[in-house]
Design a protein around this motif. Structure first.
Motif, PDB file in Angstrom:
ATOM      1  N   GLN A  47       5.535 -16.880  -9.724  1.00 18.39           N
ATOM      2  CA  GLN A  47       5.323 -16.748 -10.905  1.00 18.39           C
ATOM      3  C   GLN A  47       7.171 -15.884 -11.902  1.00 18.39           C
ATOM      4  OE1 GLN A  47       1.726 -15.284 -10.201  1.00 18.39           O
ATOM      5  NE2 GLN A  47       0.341 -16.559 -10.694  1.00 18.39           N
ATOM      6  N   ALA A  48       7.412 -15.313 -10.974  1.00 18.67           N
ATOM      7  CA  ALA A  48       8.186 -14.547 -11.027  1.00 18.67           C
ATOM      8  C   ALA A  48       9.456 -15.557 -11.595  1.00 18.67           C
ATOM      9  CB  ALA A  48       9.066 -13.212  -9.726  1.00 18.67           C
ATOM     10  N   CYS A  49       9.748 -16.416 -10.711  1.00 16.60           N
ATOM     11  CA  CYS A  49      11.378 -16.620 -10.914  1.00 16.60           C
ATOM     12  C   CYS A  49      10.692 -17.540 -12.895  1.00 16.60           C
ATOM     13  CB  CYS A  49      11.159 -18.331 -10.053  1.00 16.60           C
ATOM     14  SG  CYS A  49      11.594 -18.061  -8.073  1.00 16.60           S
ATOM     15  N   ARG A  50       9.605 -17.322 -13.602  1.00 17.72           N
ATOM     16  CA  ARG A  50       9.935 -18.513 -14.068  1.00 17.72           C
ATOM     17  C   ARG A  50      10.298 -17.567 -15.749  1.00 17.72           C
ATOM     18  NH1 ARG A  50       5.104 -21.757 -11.755  1.00 17.72           N
ATOM     19  NH2 ARG A  50       3.670 -19.744 -11.934  1.00 17.72           N
ATOM     20  N   LYS A  51      10.586 -16.108 -15.217  1.00 18.04           N
ATOM     21  CA  LYS A  51      10.007 -14.982 -16.280  1.00 18.04           C
ATOM     22  C   LYS A  51      11.929 -14.634 -15.605  1.00 18.04           C
ATOM     23  CE  LYS A  51       6.225 -13.494 -15.959  1.00 18.04           C
ATOM     24  NZ  LYS A  51       4.940 -12.519 -15.854  1.00 18.04           N
ATOM     25  N   ALA A  52      12.208 -14.850 -14.468  1.00 18.10           N
ATOM     26  CA  ALA A  52      13.362 -14.561 -14.332  1.00 18.10           C
ATOM     27  C   ALA A  52      14.705 -15.353 -14.958  1.00 18.10           C
ATOM     28  CB  ALA A  52      13.772 -14.979 -12.508  1.00 18.10           C
ATOM     29  N   ALA A  53      15.907 -14.793 -14.780  1.00 18.23           N
ATOM     30  CA  ALA A  53      17.000 -15.505 -15.722  1.00 18.23           C
ATOM     31  C   ALA A  53      18.348 -15.438 -14.458  1.00 18.23           C
ATOM     32  CB  ALA A  53      17.863 -14.521 -16.550  1.00 18.23           C
ATOM     33  N   PHE A  54      17.679 -16.872 -13.181  1.00 20.04           N
ATOM     34  CA  PHE A  54      18.747 -16.685 -12.023  1.00 20.04           C
ATOM     35  C   PHE A  54      20.480 -16.675 -12.695  1.00 20.04           C
ATOM     36  CE2 PHE A  54      14.540 -16.947 -10.192  1.00 20.04           C
ATOM     37  CZ  PHE A  54      14.722 -16.318  -9.341  1.00 20.04           C
ATOM     38  N   GLY A  55      20.851 -17.775 -14.051  1.00 19.59           N
ATOM     39  CA  GLY A  55      22.124 -18.054 -13.443  1.00 19.59           C
ATOM     40  C   GLY A  55      21.810 -19.330 -12.383  1.00 19.59           C
ATOM     41  N   ALA A 115      24.873 -13.291  -5.210  1.00 20.58           N
ATOM     42  CA  ALA A 115      25.749 -14.698  -5.436  1.00 20.58           C
ATOM     43  C   ALA A 115      25.172 -14.564  -7.277  1.00 20.58           C
ATOM     44  CB  ALA A 115      23.711 -15.791  -5.294  1.00 20.58           C
ATOM     45  N   GLY A 116      25.590 -13.784  -7.562  1.00 18.52           N
ATOM     46  CA  GLY A 116      25.557 -13.613  -9.072  1.00 18.52           C
ATOM     47  C   GLY A 116      25.062 -12.923 -10.166  1.00 18.52           C
ATOM     48  N   ALA A 117      23.985 -12.139 -10.217  1.00 21.59           N
ATOM     49  CA  ALA A 117      22.768 -12.289 -10.646  1.00 21.59           C
ATOM     50  C   ALA A 117      23.983 -10.472 -11.060  1.00 21.59           C
ATOM     51  CB  ALA A 117      21.744 -11.549 -10.555  1.00 21.59           C
ATOM     52  N   PRO A 118      24.062 -10.227 -12.905  1.00 20.31           N
ATOM     53  CA  PRO A 118      23.893  -9.389 -13.274  1.00 20.31           C
ATOM     54  C   PRO A 118      24.064  -7.860 -12.667  1.00 20.31           C
ATOM     55  CG  PRO A 118      23.559  -9.932 -14.971  1.00 20.31           C
ATOM     56  CD  PRO A 118      23.955 -11.300 -13.865  1.00 20.31           C
ATOM     57  N   ALA A 119      22.806  -7.601 -12.947  1.00 20.59           N
ATOM     58  CA  ALA A 119      21.771  -6.774 -11.852  1.00 20.59           C
ATOM     59  C   ALA A 119      20.179  -7.211 -11.670  1.00 20.59           C
ATOM     60  CB  ALA A 119      21.811  -5.893 -13.293  1.00 20.59           C
ATOM     61  N   ILE A 120      19.182  -6.620 -11.295  1.00 26.43           N
ATOM     62  CA  ILE A 120      17.694  -7.127 -10.425  1.00 26.43           C
ATOM     63  C   ILE A 120      17.585  -5.875 -11.688  1.00 26.43           C
ATOM     64  CG2 ILE A 120      15.890  -6.527  -9.422  1.00 26.43           C
ATOM     65  CD1 ILE A 120      18.914  -7.411  -8.365  1.00 26.43           C
ATOM     66  N   SER A 121      16.692  -7.579 -12.794  1.00 27.79           N
ATOM     67  CA  SER A 121      15.859  -6.887 -14.262  1.00 27.79           C
ATOM     68  C   SER A 121      14.075  -6.941 -12.649  1.00 27.79           C
ATOM     69  CB  SER A 121      16.018  -8.224 -14.650  1.00 27.79           C
ATOM     70  OG  SER A 121      15.615  -9.378 -13.712  1.00 27.79           O
ATOM     71  N   ALA A 122      13.329  -6.441 -13.772  1.00 32.14           N
ATOM     72  CA  ALA A 122      12.138  -6.620 -13.468  1.00 32.14           C
ATOM     73  C   ALA A 122      11.727  -7.692 -12.307  1.00 32.14           C
ATOM     74  CB  ALA A 122      11.284  -5.593 -14.188  1.00 32.14           C
ATOM     75  N   ALA A 123      11.552  -8.839 -13.421  1.00 31.45           N
ATOM     76  CA  ALA A 123      10.967 -10.378 -13.501  1.00 31.45           C
ATOM     77  C   ALA A 123      11.721 -10.526 -11.579  1.00 31.45           C
ATOM     78  CB  ALA A 123      11.475 -11.387 -13.465  1.00 31.45           C
ATOM     79  N   LEU A 124      13.785 -10.181 -11.214  1.00 31.07           N
ATOM     80  CA  LEU A 124      14.200 -10.151  -9.960  1.00 31.07           C
ATOM     81  C   LEU A 124      13.278 -10.074  -9.601  1.00 31.07           C
ATOM     82  CD1 LEU A 124      18.004 -10.948 -11.469  1.00 31.07           C
ATOM     83  CD2 LEU A 124      16.454 -13.044 -10.587  1.00 31.07           C
ATOM     84  N   ASP A 125      13.513  -8.409  -9.589  1.00 29.93           N
ATOM     85  CA  ASP A 125      12.991  -7.618  -8.461  1.00 29.93           C
ATOM     86  C   ASP A 125      11.764  -8.390  -7.755  1.00 29.93           C
ATOM     87  OD1 ASP A 125      13.018  -4.851  -7.434  1.00 29.93           O
ATOM     88  OD2 ASP A 125      11.500  -4.828  -7.874  1.00 29.93           O
ATOM     89  N   GLN A 126      10.428  -8.085  -8.502  1.00 31.88           N
ATOM     90  CA  GLN A 126       9.680  -8.679  -8.278  1.00 31.88           C
ATOM     91  C   GLN A 126       9.482 -10.605  -7.412  1.00 31.88           C
ATOM     92  OE1 GLN A 126       6.818  -7.881  -7.501  1.00 31.88           O
ATOM     93  NE2 GLN A 126       5.112  -9.454  -8.244  1.00 31.88           N
ATOM     94  N   ALA A 127      10.953 -11.355  -7.750  1.00 34.21           N
ATOM     95  CA  ALA A 127      11.039 -12.558  -7.553  1.00 34.21           C
ATOM     96  C   ALA A 127      11.462 -12.264  -5.940  1.00 34.21           C
ATOM     97  CB  ALA A 127      11.599 -12.791  -7.840  1.00 34.21           C
ATOM     98  N   ALA A 128      12.256 -11.473  -5.956  1.00 33.60           N
ATOM     99  CA  ALA A 128      12.788 -10.448  -4.704  1.00 33.60           C
ATOM    100  C   ALA A 128      11.800 -10.064  -3.817  1.00 33.60           C
ATOM    101  CB  ALA A 128      14.298  -9.848  -4.705  1.00 33.60           C
TER     102      ALA A 128
END
Length: 281
Positions: free
Chosen positions: A223-231, A141-154
């Protein structure tokens, strides 16, 4: 170009309607990649559901392991539509093999009659299956990499979805005399009564435990979504919000043997629009 036929798109809508509906928020190529991932995940998820013996499920999963090996090593790929679409998706979005291998292995656990001892083990299984689905979906979907916040949201969205999905399929599993509950949740349950479709106070307790774990995962996801940069990538996990009505039913109803939740297409669309607009489940 990802080779998707209209029949494949229709199949995705039938076997995974919530995930497929959420792809409507993505760009065309990302949507096509997501549908290929959805169809692949359906194939490995149903390995145990469509056969009577665990060994037959193992054979189906091995088929997909060999297909992944062909894709990543450049060997001639078998002429199967989902495998062909997955191959194009993997190369277009540079998907890591480790996530796909882990997803297949995760569904392999379901060959066991009692695959989980604890709720924590079920959570880890949910992460290995739908958590990895979510990580791959975010990359598509366009995330350039899986950050810690995106990893937790996933991870947390995967736990939420997997528990809701397993409980929503309760009638089918119990009809097959299978119960995807941790051993620790079965204490006091009369399994023969459960397989016979009978309710009980003990069963109500189990449903409320399931609800508690979904609520915890829902809170942790946001909580993770608030920290994540989804774009533009958030719609890749937005489908999990459509599992929440099932979780509410776990808490308020005593009978999981009936279809207790049925959202109209409009209701599902509205829930998804609201989720994507807020980037929260």
């Amino acid at each position: 170009m990802i080779p998707l036929s209209p029949d494949m798109i229709e199949q995705a809508a039938q076997v995974a309607p919530d995930q497929t509906l959420a792809t409507s928020f993505l760009a065309p190529e990302a949507r096509a990649g997501m549908i290929a991932l959805i169809l692949f995940t359906h194939e490995v998820a149903r390995a145990r559901q469509v056969v009577s013996e665990p060994m037959l499920a193992a054979i189906r999963l091995q088929w997909w392991r060999e297909a992944l090996d062909e894709i990543y090593t450049g060997k001639t790929l078998r002429a199967q539509p989902t495998a062909q679409a997955l191959s194009a998706t993997i190369h277009m979005f540079d998907l890591p093999r480790a996530r796909l291998d882990a997803l297949v292995d995760g569904f392999g656990i379901e060959q066991d009659d009692v695959p989980f001892e604890t709720w924590a083990e079920l959570a880890d299984h949910s992460d290995q299956t739908y958590g990895n689905f979510n990580r791959l979906a975010l990359l598509i979907a366009g995330a350039p990499a899986i950050s810690a916040a995106l990893d937790q949201a996933a991870r947390q969205a995967g736990i939420l979805w997997r528990i809701c999905d397993l409980m929503a399929q309760w009638p089918r599993w119990t009809h097959r005399r299978q119960l995807w509950l941790p051993v620790e949740a079965r204490a006091g349950l009369d399994l023969e009564a459960v397989f016979a479709g009978k309710t009980s106070p003990e069963l109500t307790r189990v449903l409320r435990e399931a609800h508690h774990h979904v609520v915890s995962a829902h809170k942790a996801t946001n909580q993770a979504c608030r920290k994540a940069a989804f774009g533009q990538a958030f719609p890749a996990i937005a489908y999990a919000t459509l599992g929440l009505p099932y979780a509410k039913a776990f808490q308020t109803l005593n009978d999981p043997f009936r279809q207790v939740v049925s959202l109209s297409l409009l209701e599902r669309q509205v829930r998804l629009v609201w989720s994507v607009a807020r980037q929260r489940l």
